[in-house]
Design a protein around this motif. Structure first.
Motif, PDB file in Angstrom:
ATOM      1  N   UNK A 180      -0.821  30.161 -20.171  1.00 56.86           N
ATOM      2  CA  UNK A 180       0.105  29.520 -19.242  1.00 56.86           C
ATOM      3  C   UNK A 180      -0.410  29.615 -17.810  1.00 56.86           C
ATOM      4  N   UNK A 181      -0.775  30.813 -17.418  1.00 54.78           N
ATOM      5  CA  UNK A 181      -1.225  31.031 -16.035  1.00 54.78           C
ATOM      6  C   UNK A 181      -2.559  30.346 -15.762  1.00 54.78           C
ATOM      7  N   UNK A 182      -3.432  30.313 -16.740  1.00 55.07           N
ATOM      8  CA  UNK A 182      -4.724  29.642 -16.551  1.00 55.07           C
ATOM      9  C   UNK A 182      -4.528  28.153 -16.302  1.00 55.07           C
ATOM     10  N   UNK A 183      -3.706  27.516 -17.126  1.00 56.52           N
ATOM     11  CA  UNK A 183      -3.465  26.081 -16.964  1.00 56.52           C
ATOM     12  C   UNK A 183      -2.695  25.779 -15.683  1.00 56.52           C
ATOM     13  N   UNK A 184      -1.672  26.576 -15.403  1.00 55.29           N
ATOM     14  CA  UNK A 184      -0.887  26.375 -14.182  1.00 55.29           C
ATOM     15  C   UNK A 184      -1.757  26.588 -12.945  1.00 55.29           C
ATOM     16  N   UNK A 185      -2.669  27.536 -13.021  1.00 52.58           N
ATOM     17  CA  UNK A 185      -3.564  27.805 -11.884  1.00 52.58           C
ATOM     18  C   UNK A 185      -4.455  26.595 -11.589  1.00 52.58           C
ATOM     19  N   UNK A 186      -4.935  25.956 -12.626  1.00 51.29           N
ATOM     20  CA  UNK A 186      -5.768  24.764 -12.432  1.00 51.29           C
ATOM     21  C   UNK A 186      -4.968  23.662 -11.740  1.00 51.29           C
ATOM     22  N   UNK A 187      -3.730  23.450 -12.185  1.00 49.62           N
ATOM     23  CA  UNK A 187      -2.889  22.439 -11.547  1.00 49.62           C
ATOM     24  C   UNK A 187      -2.541  22.838 -10.119  1.00 49.62           C
ATOM     25  N   UNK A 188      -2.304  24.116  -9.915  1.00 46.32           N
ATOM     26  CA  UNK A 188      -1.948  24.620  -8.585  1.00 46.32           C
ATOM     27  C   UNK A 188      -3.063  24.369  -7.582  1.00 46.32           C
ATOM     28  N   UNK A 248       4.998  30.158 -11.191  1.00 49.25           N
ATOM     29  CA  UNK A 248       4.533  30.331 -12.573  1.00 49.25           C
ATOM     30  C   UNK A 248       3.355  31.298 -12.620  1.00 49.25           C
ATOM     31  N   UNK A 249       2.488  31.224 -11.619  1.00 50.75           N
ATOM     32  CA  UNK A 249       1.295  32.064 -11.596  1.00 50.75           C
ATOM     33  C   UNK A 249       1.554  33.503 -11.183  1.00 50.75           C
ATOM     34  N   UNK A 250       2.708  33.773 -10.593  1.00 44.27           N
ATOM     35  CA  UNK A 250       2.941  35.124 -10.065  1.00 44.27           C
ATOM     36  C   UNK A 250       4.001  35.905 -10.825  1.00 44.27           C
ATOM     37  N   UNK A 251       4.498  35.355 -11.914  1.00 43.87           N
ATOM     38  CA  UNK A 251       5.504  36.076 -12.686  1.00 43.87           C
ATOM     39  C   UNK A 251       5.101  36.133 -14.157  1.00 43.87           C
ATOM     40  N   UNK A 252       5.644  37.124 -14.835  1.00 47.41           N
ATOM     41  CA  UNK A 252       5.473  37.212 -16.288  1.00 47.41           C
ATOM     42  C   UNK A 252       6.818  37.037 -16.977  1.00 47.41           C
ATOM     43  N   UNK A 253       7.833  36.718 -16.211  1.00 51.33           N
ATOM     44  CA  UNK A 253       9.187  36.523 -16.714  1.00 51.33           C
ATOM     45  C   UNK A 253       9.279  35.133 -17.344  1.00 51.33           C
ATOM     46  N   UNK A 254       9.334  35.091 -18.675  1.00 53.66           N
ATOM     47  CA  UNK A 254       9.309  33.807 -19.386  1.00 53.66           C
ATOM     48  C   UNK A 254      10.445  32.854 -19.004  1.00 53.66           C
ATOM     49  N   UNK A 255      11.680  33.330 -18.812  1.00 54.85           N
ATOM     50  CA  UNK A 255      12.721  32.400 -18.365  1.00 54.85           C
ATOM     51  C   UNK A 255      12.435  31.796 -16.981  1.00 54.85           C
ATOM     52  N   UNK A 256      11.855  32.569 -16.089  1.00 46.88           N
ATOM     53  CA  UNK A 256      11.483  32.057 -14.760  1.00 46.88           C
ATOM     54  C   UNK A 256      10.362  31.040 -14.893  1.00 46.88           C
ATOM     55  N   UNK A 257       9.405  31.346 -15.747  1.00 48.04           N
ATOM     56  CA  UNK A 257       8.312  30.400 -15.988  1.00 48.04           C
ATOM     57  C   UNK A 257       8.863  29.106 -16.571  1.00 48.04           C
ATOM     58  N   UNK A 258       9.748  29.229 -17.554  1.00 46.63           N
ATOM     59  CA  UNK A 258      10.316  28.031 -18.180  1.00 46.63           C
ATOM     60  C   UNK A 258      11.086  27.184 -17.166  1.00 46.63           C
ATOM     61  N   UNK A 259      11.877  27.824 -16.351  1.00 49.77           N
ATOM     62  CA  UNK A 259      12.642  27.103 -15.323  1.00 49.77           C
ATOM     63  C   UNK A 259      11.714  26.331 -14.394  1.00 49.77           C
ATOM     64  N   UNK A 260      10.643  26.981 -13.980  1.00 46.67           N
ATOM     65  CA  UNK A 260       9.727  26.330 -13.045  1.00 46.67           C
ATOM     66  C   UNK A 260       8.835  25.295 -13.714  1.00 46.67           C
TER      67      UNK A 260
END
Length: 131
Positions: free
Chosen positions: A45-53, A71-83
């Motif tokens: 997740x973080x690798x792909x989001x980092x590329x887009x970022x 997305x890149x700075x959290x490991x909280x899955x609900x926060x990641x999903x929301x974003x």
């Protein structure tokens, strides 16, 4: 595209190409991002989001940059999903609405002045598939 072109000192057609690449990349990553979220695979997740970022940052797309940074700075899955939902639903819907507005309001702003050649590309198909 005009603001990024001016700030980066790059030709508008190159910025338009970068924006189209960003849309294509977001489209290509969507299934993998959501699969990774479902599987709890935060590293992917973080690798792909980092590329887009990185692309969002270079193109000065502030809303996308903010969402992808979260997305890149959290490991909280609900926060990641929301974003992630925010990125794909709100951000791309907003772009789509902006494009749709200019299809019905040609007297307000000339398409080619505002968006350059982006509207002539596969851009609309990608936006429809992403949203």
């Amino acid at each position: 595209p005009h603001i990024a072109s001016e700030q980066l000192g790059l030709p508008l057609d190159l910025i338009e190409e970068f924006i189209e690449d960003f849309i294509n990349q977001a489209y290509e990553f969507k299934d993998d991002l959501y699969s990774s979220l479902k599987d709890g695979d935060i590293e992917t997740l973080k690798t792909l989001a980092h590329k887009l970022k990185g692309v969002a940052e270079n193109l000065r797309i502030e809303d996308a940059l903010e969402t992808l940074s979260i997305i890149n700075t959290t490991s909280d899955l609900p926060v990641i999903e929301t974003n992630l939902n925010r990125f794909y639903k709100r951000y791309f819907v907003a772009i789509w609405e902006m494009f749709a507005f200019y299809t019905i309001a040609p007297y307000f702003v000339a398409w080619d002045k505002f968006f350059g050649n982006l509207y002539k590309s596969q851009f609309f198909k990608k936006l429809l598939l992403i949203c």
